[in-house]
Scaffold this motif. Structure first.
Motif, PDB file in Angstrom:
ATOM      1  N   ILE A  53       4.890  48.150 -18.276  1.00 60.13           N
ATOM      2  CA  ILE A  53       5.316  47.187 -19.293  1.00 60.13           C
ATOM      3  C   ILE A  53       6.814  46.984 -19.169  1.00 60.13           C
ATOM      4  O   ILE A  53       7.587  47.943 -19.239  1.00 60.13           O
ATOM      5  N   GLY A  59       7.140  44.156 -29.211  1.00 61.38           N
ATOM      6  CA  GLY A  59       5.949  43.716 -28.484  1.00 61.38           C
ATOM      7  C   GLY A  59       5.521  44.699 -27.418  1.00 61.38           C
ATOM      8  O   GLY A  59       4.348  45.053 -27.310  1.00 61.38           O
ATOM      9  N   GLY A  60       6.488  45.162 -26.605  1.00 60.65           N
ATOM     10  CA  GLY A  60       6.160  46.103 -25.546  1.00 60.65           C
ATOM     11  C   GLY A  60       5.670  47.436 -26.068  1.00 60.65           C
ATOM     12  O   GLY A  60       4.725  48.026 -25.537  1.00 60.65           O
ATOM     13  N   THR A  62       4.257  48.064 -29.045  1.00 57.74           N
ATOM     14  CA  THR A  62       2.938  47.921 -29.673  1.00 57.74           C
ATOM     15  C   THR A  62       1.856  47.848 -28.614  1.00 57.74           C
ATOM     16  O   THR A  62       0.795  48.467 -28.740  1.00 57.74           O
ATOM     17  N   THR A  63       2.111  47.092 -27.545  1.00 58.10           N
ATOM     18  CA  THR A  63       1.164  47.018 -26.434  1.00 58.10           C
ATOM     19  C   THR A  63       0.961  48.389 -25.810  1.00 58.10           C
ATOM     20  O   THR A  63      -0.172  48.791 -25.502  1.00 58.10           O
ATOM     21  N   CYS A  66      -1.220  50.654 -28.086  1.00 52.17           N
ATOM     22  CA  CYS A  66      -2.623  50.235 -28.067  1.00 52.17           C
ATOM     23  C   CYS A  66      -3.298  50.668 -26.767  1.00 52.17           C
ATOM     24  O   CYS A  66      -4.418  51.179 -26.776  1.00 52.17           O
ATOM     25  N   MET A  67      -2.616  50.486 -25.641  1.00 51.81           N
ATOM     26  CA  MET A  67      -3.199  50.841 -24.345  1.00 51.81           C
ATOM     27  C   MET A  67      -3.281  52.351 -24.149  1.00 51.81           C
ATOM     28  O   MET A  67      -4.249  52.858 -23.565  1.00 51.81           O
ATOM     29  N   VAL A  74       0.295  54.418 -19.196  1.00 55.28           N
ATOM     30  CA  VAL A  74       1.264  53.363 -19.480  1.00 55.28           C
ATOM     31  C   VAL A  74       2.690  53.867 -19.279  1.00 55.28           C
ATOM     32  O   VAL A  74       3.034  54.971 -19.709  1.00 55.28           O
ATOM     33  N   ILE A 103      -5.091  48.965 -34.826  1.00 60.50           N
ATOM     34  CA  ILE A 103      -4.612  49.746 -33.686  1.00 60.50           C
ATOM     35  C   ILE A 103      -4.597  51.229 -34.019  1.00 60.50           C
ATOM     36  O   ILE A 103      -5.081  52.066 -33.247  1.00 60.50           O
ATOM     37  N   CYS A 188       3.840  56.685 -29.583  1.00 62.21           N
ATOM     38  CA  CYS A 188       3.558  56.643 -28.145  1.00 62.21           C
ATOM     39  C   CYS A 188       3.828  57.995 -27.490  1.00 62.21           C
ATOM     40  O   CYS A 188       3.056  58.455 -26.636  1.00 62.21           O
ATOM     41  N   VAL A 230       2.821  44.001 -17.497  1.00 61.58           N
ATOM     42  CA  VAL A 230       2.917  43.197 -18.707  1.00 61.58           C
ATOM     43  C   VAL A 230       4.379  42.835 -18.936  1.00 61.58           C
ATOM     44  O   VAL A 230       5.229  43.718 -19.002  1.00 61.58           O
ATOM     45  N   SER A 232       7.079  41.934 -21.331  1.00 64.36           N
ATOM     46  CA  SER A 232       7.480  41.928 -22.746  1.00 64.36           C
ATOM     47  C   SER A 232       8.993  42.037 -22.834  1.00 64.36           C
ATOM     48  O   SER A 232       9.535  42.672 -23.732  1.00 64.36           O
TER      49      SER A 232
END
Length: 304
Positions: A53, A59-60, A62-63, A66-67, A74, A103, A188, A230, A232
Motif C-alpha cells: 500500500i 485511506g491507506g 484503513t485499507t 481491513c486486509m 500487508v 471492519i 494494525c 494499492v 493511497s
C-alpha cells in the motif's frame, strides 16, 4: 494462486501441471492459464496474498487494517519519517461510521471514545448574507427568500438523526484526524508489528503480467515484490501518475489543471477557535452560503 512462488517454482509450473486431490477422489490439474483466475481467491496457495500500500494516511491505514484482518500480508510504504500529530477534525457521516464498525468493533469503539456527535443536533444550510447570529428553532420556511425584511433562518435542515435512527446507523460526527490515525496504526500493529515502513515512499512500479504480481520501486532505490499494489498516496499520487500517464504536480498552461485534477475555482481556508455562540448546544454544523463562496461552522469537540 501460484504466481508468487520463487522463480524456479514458477518455471516448473510452466512445463508441468500441479495435481491436487479433491474430496471425491478425482484429481484436478492447475495449469499456468489458471493462475490469473486464482487472483480472485483470498489467499495464495501456501502463503497469504502479499499487498503493498502506497501511503499511510487514513485511506491507506484503513485499507491495511481491513486486509490484515482478512489474513493478507500487508506492508504500507509511507513518505513521512515517523507519525506526527497533524491535521484537524474530519467528519464521519453515518454510513462511513457503519463501515468502520463492519471492519472492526474495537476500532469503532475506540473512535467513538474520541468522537463528537453533531448529527444529533440541528444541521443544515443558512443564508450567509443575512444571518444575524441568532438561533431560532423554527420550522423550515422560505419567507425570507422573498421578503428582504424577514430574518435569515434555515434554508433547509438535514434530517441526519432521523435517517440514522431509521436505518439503525451511528450518528454523524467528527474526530480529530491524528486520533483516528493513531488508532488505525495501533490496531494494525496488533496484527503485524512491522506493517509500516516510514520514510521510503513508492515512486513507481512495474507490472509483471497477469497473475505474476508487481515490483514496487521505492525512493531509496530498493524494490519490493507484491501480488497487489494499492495507491493511497494522496492527490499527487505517484501510483496514479504512472497508471494514467500524468506528470506529478505538473500544471497545465492555463493553470486550471494539475496532474489530472481540475481546479474547482474554490480555495479552502480552515481554522479552529474557542468561542461562545448562543446555539452551541443546539446546532451541529451550519453551512452559510453566498455568491461564489460558503462558510461552514461545526462543533469539533472540547469547546472548539
Amino acid at each position: 494462486s501460484l504466481s508468487s512462488l520463487s522463480s524456479s517454482s514458477s518455471s516448473r509450473l510452466e512445463a508441468t501441471t500441479t495435481t491436487t486431490s479433491t474430496s471425491t477422489g478425482i484429481s484436478s490439474a492447475i495449469t499456468k492459464e489458471d493462475l490469473g483466475e486464482l487472483l480472485s481467491l483470498p489467499a495464495r496457495q501456501g502463503r497469504p496474498l502479499r499487498v503493498a500500500i502506497a501511503g499511510g494516511g487514513v485511506g491507506g491505514l484503513t485499507t491495511a487494517l481491513c486486509m490484515l484482518k482478512k489474513g493478507f500480508d500487508v506492508t504500507v510504504y509511507e513518505k513521512t519519517a515517523a507519525f506526527a500529530r497533524f491535521g484537524g477534525p474530519i467528519q464521519f457521516a453515518s454510513n462511513a461510521l457503519s463501515v468502520l464498525k463492519e471492519i472492526d468493533d474495537e476500532l469503532f469503539n475506540r473512535v467513538m471514545d474520541k468522537f463528537t456527535f453533531t448529527g444529533t443536533r440541528a444541521c443544515g444550510i443558512k443564508d450567509g448574507l443575512r444571518a444575524d447570529g441568532t438561533f431560532r428553532m423554527t420550522e423550515d420556511s422560505l419567507d425570507y427568500v422573498l421578503n428582504p425584511d424577514a430574518p435569515a433562518d434555515w434554508f433547509v435542515k438535514f434530517p441526519l438523526k432521523g435517517c440514522a435512527d431509521l436505518f439503525g446507523l451511528p450518528y454523524t460526527g467528527v474526530v480529530d484526524r491524528p486520533d483516528l490515525q493513531e488508532i488505525l496504526i495501533d490496531e494494525c500493529r496488533k496484527l503485524k508489528p512491522d506493517f509500516i515502513q516510514n520514510g521510503n515512499p513508492v515512486v513507481s512500479y512495474e507490472t509483471l503480467g497477469k497473475g505474476e504480481g508487481v515490483t514496487v520501486n521505492l525512493e531509496d532505490g530498493s524494490t519490493a515484490d507484491a501480488d497487489v499494489l494499492v495507491g493511497s498516496d494522496g492527490i499527487w499520487s505517484a501510483v496514479r501518475a504512472q497508471m494514467y500517464g500524468e506528470e506529478i504536480r505538473k500544471s497545465s498552461g492555463n493553470l486550471q489543471r494539475r496532474q489530472g485534477c481540475t481546479y474547482s475555482g474554490y480555495t479552502v481556508f480552515a481554522g479552529e477557535t474557542v468561542i461562545k455562540t448562543p446555539d452551541y448546544y443546539e446546532t451541529g454544523y451550519k453551512v452559510y452560503i453566498g455568491p461564489k463562496r460558503y462558510f461552514v461552522t461545526s462543533d469539533v469537540g472540547d469547546g472548539r
